[in-house]
Structure formats: C-alpha cells, structure tokens
Scaffold this active site. Structure first.
Site, PDB file in Angstrom:
ATOM      1  N   PHE A 111      -4.686  -7.106   3.907  1.00 48.56           N
ATOM      2  CA  PHE A 111      -3.469  -6.581   4.034  1.00 48.56           C
ATOM      3  C   PHE A 111      -3.674  -5.402   4.668  1.00 48.56           C
ATOM      4  O   PHE A 111      -4.299  -4.449   4.376  1.00 48.56           O
ATOM      5  CB  PHE A 111      -2.640  -6.276   2.284  1.00 48.56           C
ATOM      6  CG  PHE A 111      -1.365  -5.780   2.368  1.00 48.56           C
ATOM      7  CD1 PHE A 111      -0.315  -6.567   2.628  1.00 48.56           C
ATOM      8  CD2 PHE A 111      -1.096  -4.456   1.582  1.00 48.56           C
ATOM      9  CE1 PHE A 111       1.090  -6.252   2.549  1.00 48.56           C
ATOM     10  CE2 PHE A 111      -0.304  -4.319   1.810  1.00 48.56           C
ATOM     11  CZ  PHE A 111       1.212  -4.701   2.276  1.00 48.56           C
ATOM     12  N   GLN A 112      -2.306  -5.231   5.930  1.00 49.84           N
ATOM     13  CA  GLN A 112      -2.483  -3.889   5.915  1.00 49.84           C
ATOM     14  C   GLN A 112      -3.491  -3.624   7.367  1.00 49.84           C
ATOM     15  O   GLN A 112      -3.681  -2.757   8.011  1.00 49.84           O
ATOM     16  CB  GLN A 112      -1.902  -2.656   6.413  1.00 49.84           C
ATOM     17  CG  GLN A 112      -0.420  -3.136   5.426  1.00 49.84           C
ATOM     18  CD  GLN A 112       0.633  -2.171   5.005  1.00 49.84           C
ATOM     19  OE1 GLN A 112      -0.487  -1.349   4.706  1.00 49.84           O
ATOM     20  NE2 GLN A 112       1.775  -2.350   5.362  1.00 49.84           N
TER      21      GLN A 112
END
Length: 563
Positions: A111-112
C-alpha cells in the site's frame, strides 16, 4: 548519542543550517513528523505536495540556500515529481526527503509503495534509498553536499518507514567522501587567457549572461566585467537581475520573446561571451543560424552543456566562482581601452534598443497587460522579489518589470511549469520575510495550485498576487491565433470561477480591476496594504506577446508590431 532515525534526520538538518521545511505528512513519515513536533522544528504545511516542492524551490532561489521538502510514500512522493524536474533543469538546490514503505514490504506492491528512486533518477542530481538507519547521517551529509556544489540540483532521499523508528548511535560526518566527485570545479586558467585574447581581438562583442551567474552569486563580478568592457550585454530569462535594468548597454533578455536589440546584437556580434547559460532552444532560435558572425566563448560549470546545442569556439570549464574573478582581474590588467574600442558597436545597439523598445498600444479604457506590469514595477522598490507563473504574463513580466538585483526574478525557465508561481512566491516570502513579494500569474496558471492561498493565509505571508485575467490560456491562444487559424481548441477559460471569492474563501483579500484609471487609483493602495491579496485584473483576450521568434526561425526573423 542514541536516537532514532527520525531524530537523526532533524539533527542533521539543523547541522546543515536548515531553518524551515515545507511538506505534507502521511503514514510512512509519521515518526518523522512526531519528532518534528517534539523538536518544534519550523515546518510549513502546504495543501499539496507539489505546493511544497515549488515553495522549497522559491525559497532556494530567493535565498541561495538549499530548499528542503518532506513527503510521504507513494502519491506523496510522486506528487513532487513536477517540482523536482522544474528544479533540476533550472539548477536549483533541493533535498527532498520522502517516506517509503517498511523494509519487509519493499518490492511487493505494498500500500502506497512507489519506486521513487527509479521514477526520479532522470530528474535528480542523485538519489538514495535508505534501508539501513546507520547510513542516514552520511546520506544526508552527502545529499546537501551534492545539491549545493558544482551545478546545483535536487537530491531525493527515500527512507524506509522502519528506518525512522530504528535507534542508532548518532554522529554527523565532518567531511564528505564520494568516489569520483569532490565538488571542486576549478578549471584551467589558460582557457581564461584564451577568452581574454578573444575579447581583445573583438570589435563587436556581446556579453550573454545566464542563470548560472545568479545561482553562483557572481552578479557583482559580471557587473564589474561589463563596466570594464563597456560592451552591450543581454541575458537569458533566468539571468535577469544579474545586470540591473536600466544599466547602459543592457538590452534586456534575448530569445523567443526577447528584445529586438538583444536578438539583433546576437546575429551581428563578432564575439559572444556566454557566461553560465546552456543555449536553450528558447534562446537560440534556429540553432544552425545562431550568431553566424560570432566567435563563441562559453563559461560553463557542466561539461555536458558544452557543445550540446551550440558548437562553441572556446570554452572555460569550471565554477564561475573560480573563473569570473580571474577574468575580471585579467581584463583590468590589460592596458587596452575597451570602452573606446567598443563605443561604435555600443552606440549601434543602443540605437536599435531606442528605436525598437518593448511596447504596447493603449486601447480606450481597457487595461493592457504590459501597462499593468509596468505600473506594478514603478510602484515596487528595488528590493521587491517578482515571481511569475508560466505563459504570456511571464513574458510580459520579463519585458516590463525592471529587475535590479539577482535572486529577485523567480520563474520556471526550462520546464515552463504552470502552477509554479503561487507556492514559489510563498517560499520566497518565507525565506525573505522583510522583502516585498509580488506574483504575476494568469487565470490558467493560478488554478493549478490555488489551494496554496490557504497556506499563505494560515501563515500570514504578505504575498501580492496579480492575476492577468484574459479568459484564455494566453500563450496557447496566441499560437492558435498565429498558426492554427484562430481555432481556440480547449484554451478558452470563460467559466464561472470568481477569483476574488476564491481567495477570500481561503482567507486572502481579493480585489478586481477592470478600468485603466484604476492602475493609478486602486492599484497603489492595494499594493501598499499589509497582508496577502489577490488582484484580479481583467485584460483583453486577444493580446499577443511581441516580439516573437516563430519556431524554426532565426533570431532576426522576429514578428514585430501589432501591440
């Protein structure tokens, strides 16, 4: 002392003399921001990461210091890309510290997560991925050294999230040791001797000054050299301020929208003394026919720029802080009366400048953009920092705002980045709080980072924003008028946005000027007021920036007249 990685970052910044950081928090940098909170380290919270990096850029250009940015991983870091590219091509020193996902998650599409080093490699001077906390102090020391030495530029430090939490025995390096790079750009003095000989043999020399003179803080040396030679001088867009506007023999800036006299001088000179410039296509016009009568001498720090666009006859490779003092001393040591030798040539180009100045025509009660900028220039003191966005207003500002000092005209040159202006002006004001800062922008550019009005208001930054409002993407519209049969394809801005209300909604005073007389009645009062303000100035839509050198044409094939 035993501290965590986040503390090590901030302690290192303090040792580098950093007094402010621009940024935006997120998950990967929460520990860094927690330590920032504990240490009460000055931080300007922008409303977008692009605003943060442009603000750091404006700070760096105005102060000469390294601008510093914080951003989180993934989109936080990628939102810096435009600003990094802007700084890279204009040689602006930045250190961008970004968060990365934790070590166990790198390379797993977490994530990210984004490959920040891979993304920014082409647009940074160097970048790092820090996975070991013990390397942080060394990396930061190197990053600042790389950013500010040689040809300045941006450096990215991407830090794995767990590195900020890891404890290390902190010690900041005293020296930097890099293989193949020591930051020393001392050249060969014999190259300067050859340049002096070329000057002595010339009859029609032109001094051509670029942004490297501003970046190296060598304007005083250039002014002394120009005074000794008494030859005409021109500059690039980023070189504005190196020679004070109004100086005898100063022809303004050259190139696509440069002055008639500057462009004609380039085409007729027998020597171009080019100092700290890179021969951008916006300056040269048709490269194969650039300065056809001239021997070209190039003073340049970056060997990659020599003979890249224009073949030169002589080079002086090295830092201008090394070469220009030597050039000045050698010129003053010569017995030759340069002023007498070059007087006929100076008279010729000065006459051209008088006969073909930057101009515009009045039209009833409407406000002409050039008249607006000229009036703002008259109302500002010599210490005012002028900032621009990109487009027609940028060129009008370069033509009609009298820049008297270096680091007092900030603009995106090589990238032509719309949206640069508002955050850059904000950064300039943070760096130079006692100086007046005025931004010239357009109704297209201002919308690209208008959220930073909130940052300006929340930090009580006195920035005056002059919107040259012509209801069109001005430079796009000009090209569509001239070369695309007036087909205004997706360039008209005739929407319902009220810039005065927009500014006021974010805490900045807003004003609107519509009549020429208000340049004398309202404008002086608004500029004299304390606090930030937006001044929405309605100007004609179909107003061209002239002169103009069409693409692929020689510098002496300018489109004149009209205005």
């Amino acid at each position: 002392m035993l501290i965590n990685g986040a503390q090590a970052v901030l302690e290192s910044l303090k040792k580098e003399g950093v007094d402010v950081v621009f940024g935006y928090p997120g998950g990967a940098v929460l520990t860094l921001y927690d330590e920032l909170y504990k240490m009460n380290f000055r931080h300007i919270l922008t409303r977008h990461e692009q605003g943060a990096v442009h603000a750091a850029d404006g700070y760096a250009r105005a102060t000469g210091k390294v601008g510093v940015v914080f951003a989180t991983s993934g989109p936080g870091a990628t939102n810096l890309v435009t600003g990094i590219a802007t700084a890279a091509i204009d040689s602006v020193p930045l250190v961008c510290i970004t968060g990365q996902v934790g070590n166990p998650y790198i390379g797993k599409d977490s994530f990210q997560e984004a490959d920040v080093c891979g993304i920014t490699t082409p647009i940074t001077k160097h970048n790092y991925l820090v996975k070991d906390a013990k390397t942080l102090p060394r990396v930061i020391k190197e990053a600042f050294f790389i950013a500010r030495t040689g040809r300045p530029g941006p450096v990215v430090i991407d830090v794995a999230k767990d590195v900020f939490d890891t404890k290390i025995e902190y010690e900041y390096p005293v020296k930097v040791r890099l293989k193949g790079y020591n930051g020393d750009y001392t050249g060969n003095a014999k190259e300067i001797d050859a340049a002096v000989e070329a000057i002595e043999q010339a009859k029609r020399p032109l001094v051509f000054v670029g942004g490297g003179v501003v970046g190296s803080d060598m304007a005083n040396e250039i002014r002394a050299i120009c005074e000794r030679l008494a030859a005409p001088v021109t500059c690039t867009l980023l070189g504005l301020g190196s020679v004070s506007a109004g100086t005898k023999g100063f022809l303004g800036f050259a190139g696509m929208h440069g002055s008639y006299a500057a462009n004609m001088a380039i085409m007729n000179a027998d020597l171009l003394l080019c100092i700290g410039m890179r021969f951008s296509d916006r300056v040269t016009g048709k490269v194969s026919e650039f300065a056809p009568k001239a021997k070209i001498v190039h003073f340049e720090i970056d060997p990659a720029e020599v003979n890249k666009n224009v073949e030169v006859d002589l080079r002086v490779l090295g830092d201008l802080r090394w070469s220009l003092p030597i050039l000045r001393k050698k010129l003053f040591a010569r017995a030759k009366n340069f002023a007498a030798e070059f007087a006929p040539w100076l008279e010729e180009v000065t006459k051209m400048q008088a006969e073909h100045p930057f101009g515009y025509s009045e039209e009833g009660d409407v406000i002409k953009p050039a008249a607006l900028i000229k009036k703002v220039s008259e109302l500002c003191d010599d210490d005012t920092i002028a900032v621009t966005d990109v487009g027609q207003h940028q060129m009008w500002a370069a033509q009609f705002f009298d820049v008297k000092q270096p680091r007092h005209f900030l603009t995106s040159g090589g990238q032509g980045t719309m949206g640069y202006g508002l955050p850059a002006a904000m950064g300039a004001k943070v760096g130079c709080p006692k100086k007046r800062v005025v931004l010239f922008t357009g109704d297209g550019s201002i919308m690209m980072n208008c959220q930073e009005f909130a940052t300006i208001a929340d930090n009580d930054l006195d920035v005056k924003v002059v919107v040259v409002h012509n209801s069109i993407l001005g430079m796009v519209g000009q090209w569509q008028r001239l070369f695309y049969s007036h087909h205004y394809s997706q360039s008209e801005l005739k929407g319902k946005t009220d810039f005065v209300k927009l500014a006021e909604a974010m805490g900045v005073k807003g004003y609107r000027l519509t009549k020429k007389e208000e340049l004398n009645t309202e404008l002086p009062r608004i500029l004299a007021e304390e606090g930030a303000a937006l001044i929405d100035v309605i100007v004609p839509e179909e107003e061209d920036v002239l002169p103009m050198v069409p693409g692929g044409k020689r510098l002496d094939q300018m489109v004149l007249g009209g205005n």
